[in-house]
Design an enzyme around this catalytic site. Sequence first.
Site, PDB file in Angstrom:
ATOM      1  N   GLY A  18     -17.100  -8.223  17.548  1.00  0.00           N
ATOM      2  CA  GLY A  18     -17.882  -7.197  17.871  1.00  0.00           C
ATOM      3  C   GLY A  18     -17.132  -5.824  17.957  1.00  0.00           C
ATOM      4  O   GLY A  18     -17.793  -4.834  18.028  1.00  0.00           O
ATOM      5  N   ILE A  21     -13.418  -1.363  13.617  1.00  0.00           N
ATOM      6  CA  ILE A  21     -12.318  -0.874  13.095  1.00  0.00           C
ATOM      7  C   ILE A  21     -12.308   0.096  11.818  1.00  0.00           C
ATOM      8  O   ILE A  21     -13.288   0.137  11.501  1.00  0.00           O
ATOM      9  CB  ILE A  21     -11.384  -2.145  12.869  1.00  0.00           C
ATOM     10  CG1 ILE A  21     -11.701  -2.689  11.374  1.00  0.00           C
ATOM     11  CG2 ILE A  21     -10.891  -3.035  13.966  1.00  0.00           C
ATOM     12  CD1 ILE A  21     -10.442  -3.863  11.115  1.00  0.00           C
ATOM     13  N   GLY A  27      -1.555   1.716   3.284  1.00  0.00           N
ATOM     14  CA  GLY A  27      -0.830   0.867   2.818  1.00  0.00           C
ATOM     15  C   GLY A  27       0.715   1.472   3.372  1.00  0.00           C
ATOM     16  O   GLY A  27       0.976   2.719   3.138  1.00  0.00           O
ATOM     17  N   ASP A  55      -1.451  -0.489   7.480  1.00  0.00           N
ATOM     18  CA  ASP A  55      -1.080  -1.983   7.022  1.00  0.00           C
ATOM     19  C   ASP A  55       0.464  -2.126   6.757  1.00  0.00           C
ATOM     20  O   ASP A  55       0.903  -1.731   5.636  1.00  0.00           O
ATOM     21  CB  ASP A  55      -1.807  -2.361   5.552  1.00  0.00           C
ATOM     22  CG  ASP A  55      -1.603  -3.614   5.086  1.00  0.00           C
ATOM     23  OD1 ASP A  55      -2.013  -4.736   5.866  1.00  0.00           O
ATOM     24  OD2 ASP A  55      -0.792  -3.952   4.072  1.00  0.00           O
ATOM     25  N   TYR A  60       8.325  -5.326   3.860  1.00  0.00           N
ATOM     26  CA  TYR A  60       8.527  -4.151   3.308  1.00  0.00           C
ATOM     27  C   TYR A  60       9.740  -3.344   3.753  1.00  0.00           C
ATOM     28  O   TYR A  60       9.914  -2.444   2.906  1.00  0.00           O
ATOM     29  CB  TYR A  60       7.166  -3.360   3.629  1.00  0.00           C
ATOM     30  CG  TYR A  60       5.956  -3.786   3.144  1.00  0.00           C
ATOM     31  CD1 TYR A  60       5.826  -4.811   2.424  1.00  0.00           C
ATOM     32  CD2 TYR A  60       4.551  -3.372   3.769  1.00  0.00           C
ATOM     33  CE1 TYR A  60       4.634  -5.329   1.705  1.00  0.00           C
ATOM     34  CE2 TYR A  60       3.381  -3.787   3.238  1.00  0.00           C
ATOM     35  CZ  TYR A  60       3.294  -4.600   2.359  1.00  0.00           C
ATOM     36  OH  TYR A  60       2.348  -5.442   1.935  1.00  0.00           O
ATOM     37  N   LYS A  89       2.492  -8.422   9.139  1.00  0.00           N
ATOM     38  CA  LYS A  89       2.629 -10.006   8.373  1.00  0.00           C
ATOM     39  C   LYS A  89       3.727 -10.641   8.317  1.00  0.00           C
ATOM     40  O   LYS A  89       5.107 -10.375   8.179  1.00  0.00           O
ATOM     41  CB  LYS A  89       2.278  -9.715   6.738  1.00  0.00           C
ATOM     42  CG  LYS A  89       1.081  -8.669   6.656  1.00  0.00           C
ATOM     43  CD  LYS A  89       0.841  -8.736   4.786  1.00  0.00           C
ATOM     44  CE  LYS A  89       0.006  -7.504   4.733  1.00  0.00           C
ATOM     45  NZ  LYS A  89       0.517  -6.127   4.636  1.00  0.00           N
TER      46      LYS A  89
HETATM   47  N1  LIG Z   1      -1.187  -8.737   1.430  1.00  0.00           N
HETATM   48  C1  LIG Z   1      -0.408  -8.345   0.053  1.00  0.00           C
HETATM   49  O1  LIG Z   1       0.060  -9.520  -0.339  1.00  0.00           O
HETATM   50  C2  LIG Z   1      -0.403  -7.115  -0.584  1.00  0.00           C
HETATM   51  C3  LIG Z   1       0.027  -7.023  -2.098  1.00  0.00           C
HETATM   52  C4  LIG Z   1       0.108  -5.654  -2.277  1.00  0.00           C
HETATM   53  C5  LIG Z   1      -0.330  -4.583  -1.374  1.00  0.00           C
HETATM   54  N2  LIG Z   1      -0.551  -4.616  -0.259  1.00  0.00           N
HETATM   55  C6  LIG Z   1      -0.704  -3.439   0.629  1.00  0.00           C
HETATM   56  O2  LIG Z   1      -1.764  -2.563  -0.162  1.00  0.00           O
HETATM   57  C7  LIG Z   1      -1.403  -1.478  -0.061  1.00  0.00           C
HETATM   58  C8  LIG Z   1      -1.614  -0.661  -1.412  1.00  0.00           C
HETATM   59  O3  LIG Z   1      -1.328  -1.432  -2.396  1.00  0.00           O
HETATM   60  P1  LIG Z   1      -0.551  -0.516  -3.542  1.00  0.00           P
HETATM   61  O4  LIG Z   1       0.468   0.372  -3.120  1.00  0.00           O
HETATM   62  O5  LIG Z   1       0.174  -1.678  -4.274  1.00  0.00           O
HETATM   63  O6  LIG Z   1      -1.395   0.007  -4.363  1.00  0.00           O
HETATM   64  P2  LIG Z   1      -2.477   1.395  -4.625  1.00  0.00           P
HETATM   65  O7  LIG Z   1      -2.885   1.887  -3.405  1.00  0.00           O
HETATM   66  O8  LIG Z   1      -3.676   0.632  -5.341  1.00  0.00           O
HETATM   67  O9  LIG Z   1      -1.738   2.354  -5.407  1.00  0.00           O
HETATM   68  C9  LIG Z   1      -0.968   3.115  -4.878  1.00  0.00           C
HETATM   69  C10 LIG Z   1      -0.545   4.436  -5.780  1.00  0.00           C
HETATM   70  O10 LIG Z   1      -1.757   4.926  -6.346  1.00  0.00           O
HETATM   71  C11 LIG Z   1      -1.565   6.507  -6.469  1.00  0.00           C
HETATM   72  N3  LIG Z   1      -2.674   7.052  -5.496  1.00  0.00           N
HETATM   73  C12 LIG Z   1      -2.829   6.899  -4.268  1.00  0.00           C
HETATM   74  N4  LIG Z   1      -3.830   7.877  -3.938  1.00  0.00           N
HETATM   75  C13 LIG Z   1      -4.191   8.662  -5.119  1.00  0.00           C
HETATM   76  C14 LIG Z   1      -4.870   9.532  -5.286  1.00  0.00           C
HETATM   77  N5  LIG Z   1      -5.862  10.066  -4.453  1.00  0.00           N
HETATM   78  N6  LIG Z   1      -4.718  10.267  -6.603  1.00  0.00           N
HETATM   79  C15 LIG Z   1      -4.079   9.841  -7.575  1.00  0.00           C
HETATM   80  N7  LIG Z   1      -3.058   8.775  -7.301  1.00  0.00           N
HETATM   81  C16 LIG Z   1      -3.296   8.093  -6.185  1.00  0.00           C
HETATM   82  C17 LIG Z   1       0.037   6.793  -5.971  1.00  0.00           C
HETATM   83  O11 LIG Z   1       0.616   6.858  -7.198  1.00  0.00           O
HETATM   84  P3  LIG Z   1       1.578   8.400  -7.106  1.00  0.00           P
HETATM   85  O12 LIG Z   1       2.621   8.352  -6.425  1.00  0.00           O
HETATM   86  O13 LIG Z   1       2.031   8.084  -8.798  1.00  0.00           O
HETATM   87  O14 LIG Z   1       0.606   9.311  -6.943  1.00  0.00           O
HETATM   88  C18 LIG Z   1       0.330   5.662  -5.273  1.00  0.00           C
HETATM   89  O15 LIG Z   1       1.684   5.110  -5.435  1.00  0.00           O
HETATM   90  C19 LIG Z   1       0.332  -1.692  -0.038  1.00  0.00           C
HETATM   91  O16 LIG Z   1       0.912  -0.463   0.111  1.00  0.00           O
HETATM   92  C20 LIG Z   1       0.216  -2.752   0.919  1.00  0.00           C
HETATM   93  O17 LIG Z   1       0.417  -2.332   2.202  1.00  0.00           O
HETATM   94  C21 LIG Z   1      -0.513  -5.774   0.331  1.00  0.00           C
END
Ligand SMILES: NC(=O)c1ccc[n+]([C@@H]2O[C@H](COP(=O)([O-])OP(=O)(O)OC[C@H]3O[C@@H](n4cnc5c(N)ncnc54)[C@H](OP(=O)(O)O)[C@@H]3O)[C@@H](O)[C@H]2O)c1
Length: 337
Positions: A18, A21, A27, A55, A60, A89
């Site tokens: 309920g 969030i 991330g 997150d 990390y 995590k």
């Molecule tokens: N549970 C798991 O196993 C797991 C695995 C992977 C990730 N995660 C979590 O998910 C989060 C997000 O994943 P991610 O960092 O891999 O990928 P993402 O959020 O899909 O991509 C991040 C990249 O996208 C670009 N970006 C972000 N906003 C933008 C915008 N408005 N315009 C243009 N480019 C933009 C940035 O690159 P530039 O710096 O080049 O602009 C940034 O480094 C992680 O930080 C982590 O907390 C969890």
Amino acid sequence: MTAFIDPKSVPQRKLYTGEYIPGIGMGTFGSDRFTPDQVSAAVAGAIEVGYRLFDCAAVYGNEDLIGEVFQAAFDKGTVKREELFITTKVWNDMHGKGDVLLSCAKSLRDLHLDCIDLFFVHWPFPNYHAPGCDGDSRNPNSKPFSVDEFMNTWRQCEKLVDMGLVRYIGMSNMTIPKLEAVLPLCRIKPVAIEMELHPCFQQPELFDYCIAHEIQPIGFCPIGSPTRPDRDKTPDDVADIQVPELVEIAKAHNVHPAVICLKWAVQRGQIPIPFSIHENEYVSNLKCTTEDPLTDEEMAVLKSIDKNNRLIKGQVFLWEGANDWEDLWDLDGTITK
Ligand SMILES: NC(=O)c1ccc[n+]([C@@H]2O[C@H](COP(=O)([O-])OP(=O)(O)OC[C@H]3O[C@@H](n4cnc5c(N)ncnc54)[C@H](OP(=O)(O)O)[C@@H]3O)[C@@H](O)[C@H]2O)c1
């Protein structure tokens, strides 16, 4: 003046308990490209502009700096503790008896918190690889998924709830066959499942399964993770932000294609957790959820561009005898042994 997006204007998601969030978070995985200082500075900026969900993860390697940022924000009165929803995590090398509590205690200490809002099992097996290792590296101790081993880890997570150290628990990188095996055994049901979700990898079956079981999907790599390390890239990967239909929709809304990925995610019902250290990006990522929604037609076009393109394949977690990374994801509908 720094932009401020009123957190009350940001879409919310209702958990099975309920509680509401935030429908989008930030991330914090800097990986090889961004230093812990850059990530924690971005968290500080993100709190100022109105982000209320973060997150985090032990692996990390930046929770101590992010914790200082949280503490400073509480001390300054920028935000109250109860206004933030903080996840972390347990990493794969801390699944053993007693280790989950140790991992949680370290995250609590590092993050300067008395209680974590949502504590995930990062991967559903204890297969460890050192951060930054090569994509071809394998740990000879890696094993296939085991229901008993997973439940031993989960029982420790349930205990953390009993002890008041965490409010909710969740799973990450799961598959439907694994969930089918473990959900009936859970004393405390996961409130959320974190999974890879972006327009080119929509995981419709797993997404629908979560919704049907009143488990909130949280989508990682929501923009297609353009800055992920090269070791996680393969020649077949598609860049979400270059898909022509998506680029076309971005032009119509006069925004970067990244923003369209996030609008789609929020309107579909997952909680995206985009990462960026750049203020203009993290501001537009939050703001876009409060204005100019995609039309039903645009949502339908984006649904149709799914390419089943998993980016985080997890090959470094493979065990001896496994064929390839697809074994991690139970593609034939049974748990691969
Ligand atoms: N549970 C798991 O196993 C797991 C695995 C992977 C990730 N995660 C979590 O998910 C989060 C997000 O994943 P991610 O960092 O891999 O990928 P993402 O959020 O899909 O991509 C991040 C990249 O996208 C670009 N970006 C972000 N906003 C933008 C915008 N408005 N315009 C243009 N480019 C933009 C940035 O690159 P530039 O710096 O080049 O602009 C940034 O480094 C992680 O930080 C982590 O907390 C969890």
